[in-house]
Scaffold this motif. Structure first.
Motif, PDB file in Angstrom:
ATOM      1  N   THR A 144       0.956  -1.197   0.044  1.00  0.00           N
ATOM      2  CA  THR A 144       0.295   0.114   0.126  1.00  0.00           C
ATOM      3  C   THR A 144       0.877   1.411  -0.080  1.00  0.00           C
ATOM      4  O   THR A 144       1.782   1.171   0.847  1.00  0.00           O
ATOM      5  CB  THR A 144      -0.994   0.056   1.273  1.00  0.00           C
ATOM      6  N   GLN A 159      -5.284   2.118  -8.470  1.00  0.00           N
ATOM      7  CA  GLN A 159      -5.828   2.728  -7.196  1.00  0.00           C
ATOM      8  C   GLN A 159      -7.302   1.921  -7.039  1.00  0.00           C
ATOM      9  O   GLN A 159      -8.015   1.758  -8.121  1.00  0.00           O
ATOM     10  CB  GLN A 159      -6.207   4.327  -7.826  1.00  0.00           C
ATOM     11  N   LEU A 162     -11.434   1.897  -0.684  1.00  0.00           N
ATOM     12  CA  LEU A 162     -11.867   1.217   0.186  1.00  0.00           C
ATOM     13  C   LEU A 162     -13.395   1.282   0.720  1.00  0.00           C
ATOM     14  O   LEU A 162     -13.639   2.538   0.808  1.00  0.00           O
ATOM     15  CB  LEU A 162     -10.756   1.835   1.410  1.00  0.00           C
ATOM     16  N   GLY A 189      -1.575  -1.304   5.405  1.00  0.00           N
ATOM     17  CA  GLY A 189      -2.058   0.361   5.031  1.00  0.00           C
ATOM     18  C   GLY A 189      -3.631   0.411   5.217  1.00  0.00           C
ATOM     19  O   GLY A 189      -3.997   1.523   5.569  1.00  0.00           O
ATOM     20  N   TYR A 190      -4.402  -0.405   5.023  1.00  0.00           N
ATOM     21  CA  TYR A 190      -6.018  -0.377   4.956  1.00  0.00           C
ATOM     22  C   TYR A 190      -6.247   0.062   6.419  1.00  0.00           C
ATOM     23  O   TYR A 190      -6.970   0.920   6.760  1.00  0.00           O
ATOM     24  CB  TYR A 190      -6.599  -1.620   4.601  1.00  0.00           C
ATOM     25  N   ARG A 193      -5.504   3.541   7.500  1.00  0.00           N
ATOM     26  CA  ARG A 193      -6.361   4.290   6.734  1.00  0.00           C
ATOM     27  C   ARG A 193      -7.775   4.413   7.915  1.00  0.00           C
ATOM     28  O   ARG A 193      -8.272   5.530   8.199  1.00  0.00           O
ATOM     29  CB  ARG A 193      -6.685   4.091   5.662  1.00  0.00           C
ATOM     30  N   TYR A 253     -10.154   9.158   3.207  1.00  0.00           N
ATOM     31  CA  TYR A 253      -9.672   7.849   3.441  1.00  0.00           C
ATOM     32  C   TYR A 253     -10.118   6.689   2.807  1.00  0.00           C
ATOM     33  O   TYR A 253      -9.648   5.602   2.984  1.00  0.00           O
ATOM     34  CB  TYR A 253     -10.010   7.747   5.005  1.00  0.00           C
ATOM     35  N   ILE A 256      -7.092   3.973  -2.023  1.00  0.00           N
ATOM     36  CA  ILE A 256      -5.912   3.362  -1.514  1.00  0.00           C
ATOM     37  C   ILE A 256      -5.269   3.036  -2.904  1.00  0.00           C
ATOM     38  O   ILE A 256      -5.763   2.647  -3.981  1.00  0.00           O
ATOM     39  CB  ILE A 256      -6.185   2.103  -0.911  1.00  0.00           C
ATOM     40  N   THR A 258      -2.293   0.784  -4.758  1.00  0.00           N
ATOM     41  CA  THR A 258      -1.356  -0.242  -4.535  1.00  0.00           C
ATOM     42  C   THR A 258       0.106   0.066  -5.509  1.00  0.00           C
ATOM     43  O   THR A 258      -0.004   0.560  -6.476  1.00  0.00           O
ATOM     44  CB  THR A 258      -1.731  -1.863  -4.993  1.00  0.00           C
TER      45      THR A 258
END
Length: 291
Positions: A144, A159, A162, A189-190, A193, A253, A256, A258
């Protein structure tokens, strides 16, 4: 000092015992013991604390371990320099976060083009995989992003959006304070956020349950145990079946990215360069770009 002695030393340091190192290297224990003694004699210092259960590196051993990694990594880079650039072969070690939906396309295309390359995949959270790349234990990793580190360069892969995921169709913010959050371990990373959002909004979760795999998290959500946060694309099939339901995450938020990372000062082997070329080609199809 022989390079093989350094390899034996690293294996003993990692395994924590002569017997385990012997199994790992397919050597007899007496040979392992003898080579360690030779190394300690050459360096004129013990390298381990020895006890009934095995061996632990002492300060001098820790110093040699760090230096030997650099030596052996340098030798490996020299060997790879002479690989056939048009027909890459060998082992390519790649780290992945489990929810990279673009990964199967990249891997299948790469394996078709370069059948002599052996792909080795290691799953983990972003923080862990980043450190593995920095330590040169992985050639690269899907994590992430973005990543801000002086030793790292990155390629944007995709991209995604989430979402919060629950068993119930209806959802409110109060659910986070009344239901367990089912999340990856620290370094995901999730999760970062979600925690940033909750901190800003002053939300205190009832409970956080940590899991190591996506399958366990999704299975637990499907069973009604709690709520999670993951990319929407990774649970599209279950949503279509009505097994789970998605709920929106507010800006900023909800997006996300990658990325694929590698250590910028490491030698780029032909196996890795071809892999990165494949990523860029796939990313261009999805209208992403080089970071």
């Amino acid at each position: 000092m022989e390079l093989n002695d350094l390899k034996i030393f690293q294996t003993v340091a990692t395994c924590g015992s002569i017997s385990k190192a012997a199994l790992e290297l397919n050597y007899v224990q007496s040979n392992i013991t003898a080579r360690i003694k030779v190394l300690e004699k050459e360096l004129r210092t013990p390298l381990f604390y020895r006890h009934k259960r095995g061996m632990i590196l002492n300060p001098e051993g820790k110093r040699l371990l760090e230096q030997s990694r650099g030596i052996l990594a340098g030798i490996e880079r020299v060997k790879r320099t002479f690989q056939d650039k048009s027909n890459p072969s060998g082992v390519l070690e790649i780290g992945i976060v489990e929810t990279v939906m673009a990964l199967p396309d990249i891997l299948s295309s790469y394996c078709r083009k370069y059948p002599n390359v052996e792909l080795s995949l290691k799953a983990g959270v972003t923080e862990f995989l980043l450190q593995q790349v920095i330590d040169m234990k992985l050639d690269g990793a899907f994590v992430t992003g973005p990543i801000r580190h002086p030793l790292i360069e990155q390629v944007e892969v995709i991209q995604e959006k989430l979402v919060l995921v629950s068993k119930e169709k209806t959802f409110s913010m109060e659910d986070i304070t009344q239901r367990p959050l089912l999340l990856y371990n620290k370094g995901c990373g999730y999760r970062e956020r979600l925690e940033s959002w909750m901190k800003t909004a002053g939300i205190i979760p009832k409970q956080i349950m940590e899991f190591g795999t996506l399958g366990t998290i999704i299975g637990s959500v499907s069973a009604g145990i709690g709520i999670t946060i993951i990319p929407e694309s990774s649970i599209a099939d279950l949503v279509a079946k009505g097994t789970v339901f998605c709920h929106s995450v507010p800006e900023p938020y909800h997006e996300i990215t990658t990325i694929f990372i590698r250590r910028k000062d490491s030698y780029t082997t032909s196996t890795l360069q071809c892999f990165m070329d494949e990523i860029v080609a796939r990313a261009s199809v999805k209208q992403t770009f080089f970071s």
